[in-house]
Design a protein around this motif. Structure first.
Motif, short mmCIF file in Angstrom:
data_model
loop_
_atom_site.label_atom_id
_atom_site.label_comp_id
_atom_site.label_asym_id
_atom_site.label_seq_id
_atom_site.Cartn_x
_atom_site.Cartn_y
_atom_site.Cartn_z
N TYR A 60 -1.18 -1.74 -3.22
CA TYR A 60 0.26 -1.62 -3.01
C TYR A 60 0.90 -2.99 -3.10
O TYR A 60 0.39 -3.98 -2.56
N LYS A 61 2.02 -3.02 -3.77
CA LYS A 61 2.84 -4.24 -3.77
C LYS A 61 3.26 -4.53 -2.33
O LYS A 61 3.53 -3.59 -1.56
N ASP A 62 3.32 -5.79 -1.97
CA ASP A 62 3.60 -6.16 -0.57
C ASP A 62 4.87 -5.50 -0.04
O ASP A 62 4.92 -5.05 1.11
N SER A 63 5.89 -5.44 -0.86
CA SER A 63 7.18 -4.95 -0.38
C SER A 63 7.19 -3.45 -0.10
O SER A 63 8.14 -2.94 0.50
N VAL A 64 6.15 -2.72 -0.53
CA VAL A 64 6.11 -1.28 -0.28
C VAL A 64 4.99 -0.89 0.68
O VAL A 64 4.89 0.29 1.04
N LYS A 65 4.17 -1.83 1.08
CA LYS A 65 3.08 -1.52 2.01
C LYS A 65 3.62 -0.91 3.30
O LYS A 65 4.60 -1.40 3.87
N GLY A 66 2.97 0.16 3.73
CA GLY A 66 3.40 0.84 4.94
C GLY A 66 4.50 1.85 4.71
O GLY A 66 4.82 2.63 5.61
N ARG A 67 5.09 1.84 3.52
CA ARG A 67 6.17 2.79 3.20
C ARG A 67 5.76 3.77 2.11
O ARG A 67 6.19 4.92 2.12
N PHE A 68 4.98 3.32 1.14
CA PHE A 68 4.57 4.15 0.01
C PHE A 68 3.10 4.51 0.16
O PHE A 68 2.29 3.69 0.63
N THR A 69 2.74 5.70 -0.30
CA THR A 69 1.35 6.14 -0.30
C THR A 69 1.04 6.81 -1.63
O THR A 69 1.74 7.74 -2.04
N ILE A 70 -0.03 6.34 -2.27
CA ILE A 70 -0.48 6.94 -3.52
C ILE A 70 -1.64 7.88 -3.21
O ILE A 70 -2.48 7.59 -2.36
N SER A 71 -1.67 9.03 -3.90
CA SER A 71 -2.74 9.98 -3.68
C SER A 71 -2.97 10.78 -4.95
O SER A 71 -2.14 10.77 -5.87
N ARG A 72 -4.11 11.47 -4.96
CA ARG A 72 -4.51 12.19 -6.17
C ARG A 72 -4.92 13.61 -5.79
O ARG A 72 -5.62 13.80 -4.80
N ASP A 73 -4.50 14.58 -6.55
CA ASP A 73 -4.95 15.97 -6.40
C ASP A 73 -5.65 16.35 -7.69
O ASP A 73 -5.00 16.69 -8.69
N ASN A 74 -6.97 16.30 -7.68
CA ASN A 74 -7.72 16.55 -8.91
C ASN A 74 -7.58 17.99 -9.39
O ASN A 74 -7.58 18.26 -10.59
N LYS A 76 -5.01 19.75 -9.36
CA LYS A 76 -3.74 19.87 -10.09
C LYS A 76 -3.60 18.82 -11.18
O LYS A 76 -2.56 18.78 -11.86
N ASN A 77 -4.62 17.95 -11.30
CA ASN A 77 -4.59 16.88 -12.30
C ASN A 77 -3.30 16.07 -12.19
O ASN A 77 -2.62 15.75 -13.17
N THR A 78 -2.99 15.73 -10.94
CA THR A 78 -1.71 15.10 -10.62
C THR A 78 -1.92 13.96 -9.61
O THR A 78 -2.77 14.08 -8.72
N VAL A 79 -1.17 12.90 -9.81
CA VAL A 79 -1.13 11.80 -8.85
C VAL A 79 0.28 11.75 -8.26
O VAL A 79 1.26 11.97 -8.97
N TYR A 80 0.34 11.43 -6.97
CA TYR A 80 1.61 11.40 -6.26
C TYR A 80 1.91 10.00 -5.74
O TYR A 80 1.00 9.21 -5.49
N LEU A 81 3.18 9.73 -5.56
CA LEU A 81 3.62 8.54 -4.84
C LEU A 81 4.62 9.00 -3.80
O LEU A 81 5.76 9.35 -4.13
N GLN A 82 4.18 9.01 -2.55
CA GLN A 82 5.06 9.35 -1.44
C GLN A 82 5.80 8.09 -1.04
O GLN A 82 5.16 7.09 -0.69
N MET A 83 7.11 8.15 -1.06
CA MET A 83 7.94 6.98 -0.76
C MET A 83 8.81 7.29 0.45
O MET A 83 9.65 8.19 0.40
N ASN A 84 8.57 6.56 1.53
CA ASN A 84 9.32 6.73 2.76
C ASN A 84 10.13 5.47 3.06
O ASN A 84 9.87 4.41 2.49
N SER A 85 11.07 5.60 3.96
CA SER A 85 11.90 4.46 4.39
C SER A 85 12.44 3.71 3.18
O SER A 85 12.36 2.48 3.10
N LEU A 86 12.99 4.44 2.26
CA LEU A 86 13.46 3.84 1.01
C LEU A 86 14.62 2.88 1.25
O LEU A 86 15.46 3.09 2.14
N LYS A 87 14.64 1.85 0.43
CA LYS A 87 15.64 0.79 0.51
C LYS A 87 16.39 0.70 -0.82
O LYS A 87 15.85 1.08 -1.87
N PRO A 88 17.60 0.18 -0.81
CA PRO A 88 18.33 0.04 -2.08
C PRO A 88 17.55 -0.76 -3.13
O PRO A 88 17.66 -0.47 -4.32
N GLU A 89 16.75 -1.71 -2.68
CA GLU A 89 15.98 -2.51 -3.64
C GLU A 89 14.82 -1.74 -4.28
O GLU A 89 14.16 -2.25 -5.18
N ASP A 90 14.58 -0.51 -3.83
CA ASP A 90 13.58 0.35 -4.47
C ASP A 90 14.17 1.08 -5.67
O ASP A 90 13.45 1.76 -6.40
#
Length: 123
Positions: A60-74, A76-90
């Motif tokens: 994770y890039k430092d600025s998103v650590k603790g806010r974003f989570t990457i995960s994989r569902d094999n 569904k052949n899909t990868v996700y990026l859960q983004m919480n506490s979003l900021k305008p700079e995102d």
């Protein structure tokens, strides 16, 4: 046909959440390193997160650590990026990309790219 398709972007208020999806067709995502990049207007494309084969390592890039989570569902052949506490700079267009070797910040390493999904964080 080999293809990556992102979805889940949109407009959200600061502090809100979004979940981006990266669905693959024509190949099996589990055999690939998957990364999420983003590009804001006037800025270079930057790596936000990536996940290795077998989920043995995530970055994770430092600025998103603790806010974003990457995960994989094999299944569904899909990868996700859960983004919480979003900021305008995102705010950016978010892309997923795949390669077989490296969790790299260099875009040239990646074999496949999606078309991108817009994320806008604004009140």
């Amino acid at each position: 046909q080999v293809q990556l398709v992102e979805s889940g972007g949109g407009l959200v208020q600061p502090g809100g959440s979004l979940r981006l999806s990266c669905a693959a067709s024509g190949f099996t995502l589990d055999y690939y390193v998957i990364a999420w990049f983003r590009q804001a207007p006037g800025k270079e494309r930057e790596r936000v997160s990536c996940i290795m084969q077998g989920d043995e390592y995530t970055y994770y890039k430092d600025s998103v650590k603790g806010r974003f989570t990457i995960s994989r569902d094999n299944a569904k052949n899909t990868v996700y990026l859960q983004m919480n506490s979003l900021k305008p700079e995102d705010t950016a267009v978010y892309y997923c990309a795949a390669n077989r070797r490296l969790c790299s910040g260099s875009a040239s390493v990646y074999e496949y790219w999606g078309q991108g999904t817009q994320v806008t964080v604004s009140s």
